[in-house]
Design an enzyme around this catalytic site. Structure first.
Site, PDB file in Angstrom:
ATOM      1  N   ASP A   1       4.840  -1.686  -6.923  1.00 25.40           N
ATOM      2  CA  ASP A   1       3.651  -1.573  -6.083  1.00 25.40           C
ATOM      3  C   ASP A   1       3.993  -1.019  -4.702  1.00 25.40           C
ATOM      4  O   ASP A   1       3.384  -0.039  -4.238  1.00 25.40           O
ATOM      5  CB  ASP A   1       2.993  -2.953  -5.962  1.00 25.40           C
ATOM      6  CG  ASP A   1       1.832  -2.943  -5.000  1.00 25.40           C
ATOM      7  OD1 ASP A   1       2.059  -2.767  -3.792  1.00 25.40           O
ATOM      8  OD2 ASP A   1       0.693  -3.054  -5.460  1.00 25.40           O
TER       9      ASP A   1
ATOM     10  N   ASP B   1      -5.613  -3.226  -4.489  1.00 30.08           N
ATOM     11  CA  ASP B   1      -6.170  -2.719  -3.230  1.00 30.08           C
ATOM     12  C   ASP B   1      -6.930  -1.432  -3.522  1.00 30.08           C
ATOM     13  O   ASP B   1      -7.397  -1.226  -4.643  1.00 30.08           O
ATOM     14  CB  ASP B   1      -5.020  -2.448  -2.258  1.00 30.08           C
ATOM     15  CG  ASP B   1      -4.245  -1.208  -2.686  1.00 30.08           C
ATOM     16  OD1 ASP B   1      -3.886  -0.395  -1.850  1.00 30.08           O
ATOM     17  OD2 ASP B   1      -4.053  -1.042  -3.910  1.00 30.08           O
TER      18      ASP B   1
HETATM   19  N1  LIG Z   1      -1.086  -2.604  -3.261  1.00 27.70           N
HETATM   20  C1  LIG Z   1      -0.703  -2.533  -1.988  1.00 27.70           C
HETATM   21  N2  LIG Z   1      -1.656  -2.514  -1.031  1.00 27.70           N
HETATM   22  C2  LIG Z   1      -1.225  -2.429   0.250  1.00 27.70           C
HETATM   23  C3  LIG Z   1       0.122  -2.375   0.621  1.00 27.70           C
HETATM   24  C4  LIG Z   1       0.132  -2.301   2.035  1.00 27.70           C
HETATM   25  C5  LIG Z   1       1.336  -2.186   2.923  1.00 27.70           C
HETATM   26  N3  LIG Z   1       2.464  -2.924   2.420  1.00 27.70           N
HETATM   27  C6  LIG Z   1       3.739  -2.626   3.071  1.00 27.70           C
HETATM   28  C7  LIG Z   1       4.763  -3.578   2.651  1.00 27.70           C
HETATM   29  C8  LIG Z   1       5.623  -2.992   1.803  1.00 27.70           C
HETATM   30  C9  LIG Z   1       5.243  -1.631   1.516  1.00 27.70           C
HETATM   31  O1  LIG Z   1       6.373  -0.794   1.549  1.00 27.70           O
HETATM   32  C10 LIG Z   1       4.283  -1.275   2.625  1.00 27.70           C
HETATM   33  O2  LIG Z   1       5.031  -0.743   3.687  1.00 27.70           O
HETATM   34  C11 LIG Z   1      -1.181  -2.326   2.468  1.00 27.70           C
HETATM   35  N4  LIG Z   1      -1.962  -2.399   1.368  1.00 27.70           N
HETATM   36  C12 LIG Z   1      -3.410  -2.354   1.238  1.00 27.70           C
HETATM   37  O3  LIG Z   1      -3.761  -0.966   1.193  1.00 27.70           O
HETATM   38  C13 LIG Z   1      -4.960  -0.765   1.945  1.00 27.70           C
HETATM   39  C14 LIG Z   1      -4.570  -0.062   3.209  1.00 27.70           C
HETATM   40  O4  LIG Z   1      -4.403   1.304   2.891  1.00 27.70           O
HETATM   41  P1  LIG Z   1      -4.425   2.332   4.141  1.00 27.70           P
HETATM   42  O5  LIG Z   1      -5.784   2.101   4.842  1.00 27.70           O
HETATM   43  O6  LIG Z   1      -4.306   3.694   3.521  1.00 27.70           O
HETATM   44  O7  LIG Z   1      -3.256   1.949   5.029  1.00 27.70           O
HETATM   45  C15 LIG Z   1      -5.495  -2.145   2.249  1.00 27.70           C
HETATM   46  O8  LIG Z   1      -6.244  -2.610   1.154  1.00 27.70           O
HETATM   47  C16 LIG Z   1      -4.209  -2.935   2.372  1.00 27.70           C
HETATM   48  O9  LIG Z   1      -4.420  -4.313   2.147  1.00 27.70           O
HETATM   49  C17 LIG Z   1       1.104  -2.414  -0.396  1.00 27.70           C
HETATM   50  O10 LIG Z   1       2.321  -2.366  -0.175  1.00 27.70           O
HETATM   51  N5  LIG Z   1       0.627  -2.488  -1.684  1.00 27.70           N
END
Ligand SMILES: Nc1nc2c(c(CN[C@H]3C=C[C@H](O)[C@@H]3O)cn2[C@@H]2O[C@H](COP(=O)(O)O)[C@@H](O)[C@H]2O)c(=O)[nH]1
Length: 367
Positions: free
Chosen positions: A339, A270
Site C-alpha cells: 500500500d 482511501d
Molecule cells: N492507502 C493509503 N492512503 C494514504 C497514504 C497516505 C500517506 N502515507 C504515508 C506513509 C507511508 C507512505 O509512504 C506515505 O508516505 C495518505 N493516504 C490517504 O490518501 C489520501 C491523500 O491523498 P493526497 O490528497 O493525494 O495526498 C487521503 O485519503 C489520505 O488519508 C498511504 O500511505 N496509503
C-alpha cells in the site's frame, strides 16, 4: 500417599505453568475487515478484480519494490515525517491519523489548499503533516490531547491558523477535524489518562487488537458501513489501520511499533490506491463508476458504488500480496508495504503530471 508417591514439586510447578500458559493464551484478535470486503467482492457487480492483471501487477510491484529497496524504513525517509522514536512521535502519529482524510480539491493545482513550510508548498496528505510540524515549531501543542480539550485554546479559529493556506482555499472539513480532536481528547481523558501511548500499550502488542480498540472507543475511527442485505456492517477501518501501520513503520517494529500480528493489517481504503489499481488494470469498473470517476462526480460516502470500490481495492491488494508470497515465499512483504509503495508511486505520477486517470471523489472523514 506414601512419600514414594509424593508428586515431584518441581514437576507439579512445571505442569501448572504449562497449563496456565495455555489457558492464558489470548484468543488471536481479528479486525474482520477482509471478511467484509470479500463478501462485497463476491456479491457486487459494479467493480471487479481482474486476476490476470493482478498477477502481472504483483510481479511488477515486487520487482519495483526490490529495485528501490522499499521497506518499512522508507517511512522515516520522508522529509516531513517525525524522526525521534519516542512518545512525542506517538502523539504526532495519533494526531496525524485522527486528521488524515479528505484533502482533495475541485480547484486547479495553483489555487488549491496548500501549506507553505520549509520553503515549499505542500498539498494533500503532506499539507497535514506540514501543518502539524509548523504548529509545533510555532509553540502550538497541536499533538497534545490536553490542548484539544481546552476550547479556549483549541477551537475553529486556532485550527484555521494551524492549517492556514498560502492560497484562498481553506483546508477541507476543518470543523469535522476539530470534532475528531475533541472526541479523541474526551476518550483519552476518560480511558487512557490523556495519553495515546497508553492506548497503544492497551493493545498488548497486537495490531488487530489496537485497531479494534480504536473502532470500539472512538466514533471518529469507526469506519464501518451497512452494505445492502448484510446484517453485520462492513469494516474498512482505514484510519485506525493506517495509525497502526504508521507506528509499525516509524518505530520499525520496535517499542511502540512492535506488533506480533502486523500482517493482519490490510491496505488502507482511501482515494489514491483505487486510482492506481484501476490504472494497472487490476480493478475494473462498470460504466457508471467509470463515468463518475472520469467526470469527477461525487460518490456518496457509504453508498453502494463507493463501498464496492473500497472493498474490491482491499481485496485486490490482498490477492496481490498472496501472489507475491506465492512467487517469492521469502519476500518480507505485507499489505502495508504494498500500500505505502502504491501510494508513493501514484503521488510521484501526480507530481510529474502523469496521473493516468482522476481519483474518485468522496468527501468524508473516513479517508
Ligand atoms: N492507502 C493509503 N492512503 C494514504 C497514504 C497516505 C500517506 N502515507 C504515508 C506513509 C507511508 C507512505 O509512504 C506515505 O508516505 C495518505 N493516504 C490517504 O490518501 C489520501 C491523500 O491523498 P493526497 O490528497 O493525494 O495526498 C487521503 O485519503 C489520505 O488519508 C498511504 O500511505 N496509503
Amino acid at each position: 500417599m506414601s512419600s514414594d508417591d509424593e508428586a515431584d514439586p518441581e514437576l507439579v510447578e512445571l505442569l501448572r505453568q504449562h497449563f496456565q500458559g495455555k489457558l492464558a493464551v489470548k484468543e488471536e484478535a481479528d479486525t474482520g475487515v477482509l471478511d467484509g470486503c470479500e463478501y462485497i467482492y463476491d456479491n457486487c457487480i459494479d467493480v471487479a478484480v481482474d486476476m490476470r492483471a493482478s498477477k502481472a501487477a504483483a510481479e511488477t510491484i515486487f520487482n519495483k519494490m526490490a529495485d528501490q529497496g522499499y521497506s518499512m524504513s522508507s517511512w522515516s525517509e520522508h522529509e516531513l515525517h517525525p524522526k525521534t522514536k519516542d512518545e512525542a512521535t506517538v502523539d504526532f502519529i495519533f494526531t496525524m491519523d485522527l486528521l488524515n482524510f479528505s484533502f482533495w480539491s475541485e480547484l486547479p493545482e495553483d489555487e488549491r489548499f496548500a501549506i507553505e513550510y520549509r520553503g515549499r508548498r505542500w498539498t494533500g496528505y503532506w499539507s497535514l503533516v506540514a501543518g502539524l510540524q509548523r504548529a509545533l515549531e510555532e509553540g502550538i501543542p497541536i499533538t497534545d490531547p490536553e490542548f484539544w480539550r481546552d476550547e479556549r485554546e483549541c477551537n475553529l479559529e486556532k485550527l484555521k491558523y494551524v492549517f492556514r493556506s498560502c492560497t484562498d482555499e481553506e483546508m477541507p472539513m476543518l470543523k469535522e477535524r476539530l470534532d475528531c480532536l475533541q472526541e479523541a481528547s474526551q476518550v483519552l481523558y476518560e480511558r487512557y489518562d490523556c495519553s495515546a501511548a497508553n492506548l497503544v500499550d492497551a493493545a498488548d502488542g497486537s495490531a488487530a487488537r489496537l485497531v479494534n480498540l480504536l473502532a470500539q472507543d472512538f466514533k471518529c475511527f469507526r469506519d464501518e458501513h451497512v452494505y445492502e442485505g448484510r446484517t453485520k456492517p462492513v469494516r474498512f477501518l482505514k484510519r485506525a489501520q493506517i495509525f497502526v501501520a504508521d507506528l509499525w513503520a516509524c518505530f520499525e517494529n520496535q517499542s511502540f511499533g512492535e506488533f506480533h500480528d502486523i500482517d493482519k493489517i490490510t491496505m488502507f481504503a482511501d482515494y489514491r490506491i483505487p486510482q492506481i489499481l484501476i490504472s494497472l488494470g487490476t480493478l475494473y469498473c462498470s460504466p457508471t463508476v467509470t463515468a463518475s470517476i472520469k467526470d469527477k462526480k461525487l460518490l456518496e460516502s457509504g453508498g453502494k458504488l463507493e463501498m464496492q470500490l473500497r472493498a474490491c481495492s482491499i481485496w485486490a491488494v490482498e490477492l496481490i500480496r498472496r501472489e507475491i508470497k506465492r512467487q517469492h515465499p521469502k519476500a518480507d512483504i505485507n499489505a502495508i508495504l504494498i500500500d505505502f509503495f502504491l501510494y508513493d508511486t501514484i503521488k510521484e505520477m501526480e507530481a510529474q503530471g502523469k496521473e493516468p486517470l482522476p481519483h474518485h471523489r468522496t468527501r468524508s472523514i473516513w479517508y
